[in-house]
Enzyme design. Structure first.
Site, short mmCIF file in Angstrom:
data_model
loop_
_atom_site.label_atom_id
_atom_site.label_comp_id
_atom_site.label_asym_id
_atom_site.label_seq_id
_atom_site.Cartn_x
_atom_site.Cartn_y
_atom_site.Cartn_z
N ASP A 234 0.42 -5.09 -9.38
CA ASP A 234 -0.76 -4.50 -10.39
C ASP A 234 -0.55 -4.82 -11.48
O ASP A 234 0.91 -3.51 -12.04
CB ASP A 234 -2.15 -3.93 -10.04
CG ASP A 234 -1.72 -2.46 -9.53
OD1 ASP A 234 0.14 -2.07 -9.42
OD2 ASP A 234 -2.14 -1.02 -9.99
N GLU B 135 -1.96 0.91 -8.51
CA GLU B 135 -0.65 1.92 -8.76
C GLU B 135 -0.82 2.13 -9.90
O GLU B 135 -1.23 3.51 -10.24
CB GLU B 135 0.44 1.25 -8.49
CG GLU B 135 1.57 2.59 -8.75
CD GLU B 135 1.97 2.88 -10.30
OE1 GLU B 135 2.22 3.93 -10.28
OE2 GLU B 135 1.21 1.71 -11.21
#
EC number: 3.5.1.18
Length: 388
Positions: free
Chosen positions: A74, A139
């Site tokens: 991400d 994250e």
């Protein structure tokens, strides 16, 4: 030789997925297919409530040691698209650089991991142990349903990780200068100080919360939290906002607000810091409200032989003597602390999260050599370092 073409092609494909946290947008499935084709056993797990986050754990080989490459797919939002030289989700190679959102943090490292692992497997059929990947799409945001949940699941299945390399961008000036072996904790505070509203011409009939909060914040800034220690810098407080929601110049407001953050080392706990802040506030007022939230606590990796061997390896491959560091922001490394020794080692961090994020192609190749040689060192009985 690790294919430069493969590294670049993998990175371009990863950048093409608009994987703004926590939506992997197909990137997890793409990596899964690559690993399966290489012979990995792969598990894709989804965690979450309102929104399901995809994570993968894949492994190749048998037995110990299990060397795990970890990271996140991400990315943060691209920001103002018109300020980018090139489309942020269409990787652009220009001269010696590759541009795109997530190149540095941390799709570049993931492409280097995949390339070096595939090359290692193709060239070493008799290695001893297991190679694994743990990749999450959660994250950059709350990090509630990513690495933490996946590690819990992995260990419930009976898997054991012996050493983890997390590909966060750690280096400062050159690839090889910094290895992260821990991180500071982070605690956020939201303070409201209550006064008594009144006219500015009659201050004796009011209580100005601005005056109180300024005194409190000055005292907090002046307070020396600690001196730091061998692996951690001194803890640090930063004020991030001061507000009254008052635009009228002849009114003393009733409430003053401030938000501040403390990045702290392992000398303290978040509970101890909360106590310090409360005592400081109460030197000036008892009419206040204080909320705090601690997303991450400080940690230092288990200082195993793996970590010291990795440091020597980086020196041999890059010709740069790396420093151990615990600086910077928080990361998923914290979640590994109870499961395996861990180092964070990746690209230069100077362009992370910035407009026109880019990395040097030579840096990608150097990172590949480090990752490849780590596998040789830990999984081959008669390992030899590669320089190409």
């Amino acid at each position: 030789m690790i294919s430069k073409k493969l590294i670049i092609e993998l990175l371009k494909q990863l950048i093409s997925f608009k994987s703004v946290t926590p939506n992997d947008n197909g990137a997890i499935d793409f990596i899964t297919n690559l690993l399966v084709k290489q012979g990995f056993k792969v598990y894709v797990k989804e965690f979450g409530q309102e929104y399901k986050v995809k994570n993968l754990y894949g492994y190749f080989g048998n037995g110990q040691p299990n060397i795990c490459f970890a990271g996140h797919i991400d990315v943060v939002p691209a920001g103002f698209i018109e300020q980018w030289k090139y489309p942020p989700f269409c990787a652009t190679q220009y001269k010696d650089k590759i541009y795109g959102r997530g190149v540095v943090d941390m799709k570049g490292a993931i492409s280097a991991m995949l390339s070096s692992v595939f090359c290692f497997i193709d060239n070493n059929h008799d290695f001893n142990g297991t190679i694994s990947f743990l990749i999450t799409a959660d994250e950059e945001g709350e990090a509630l349903f990513g690495t933490k949940k996946m590690l819990e699941w992995i260990y419930r299945q009976g898997h054991k990780i012996d050493f983890t390399i997390l590909g966060e961008p750690t280096c400062t000036d050159k690839i090889g200068d910094t290895i992260k072996i821990g991180r500071r904790g982070s605690i956020n505070f939201d303070l409201k100080v209550f006064g008594k509203q009144g006219h500015v011409a009659y201050p004796h009939l009011a209580i100005n919360p601005n005056h109180l909060i300024v005194k409190i914040l000055n005292r907090l800034i002046a307070y020396k939290i600690d001196e730091g220690n061998e692996f951690f810098a001194p803890s640090n407080l930063e004020i991030v906002s001061i507000d009254t929601n008052n635009n009228i110049t002849n009114i003393i407001p009733e409430i003053a607000k401030s938000k501040f953050n403390i990045r702290f080392n392992d000398i303290h706990t978040n509970e101890r810091l909360l106590e310090i802040v409360k005592k400081t506030i109460e030197q000036f007022t008892t009419n206040y409200d204080l909320q705090s939230s601690c997303r991450s606590r400080p940690f230092l990796a288990k200082m195993s032989p793996y970590i010291f061997s990795f440091k020597e390896l980086v020196h041999k491959v890059t010709k740069i003597k790396p420093e151990f560091s615990t600086s910077g922001g928080t990361s998923d490394a914290y979640f590994f602390k109870d499961y395996s020794p861990i180092v964070e080692f990746g690209l230069l961090n100077t362009m992370a999260h910035k407009i026109n994020e880019y990395c040097l192609i030579n840096d990608l190749q150097t990172l590949c050599r480090v990752y490849y040689n780590a596998l040789c060192l830990f999984l081959m009985s008669n390992s030899k370092f590669r320089t190409n």
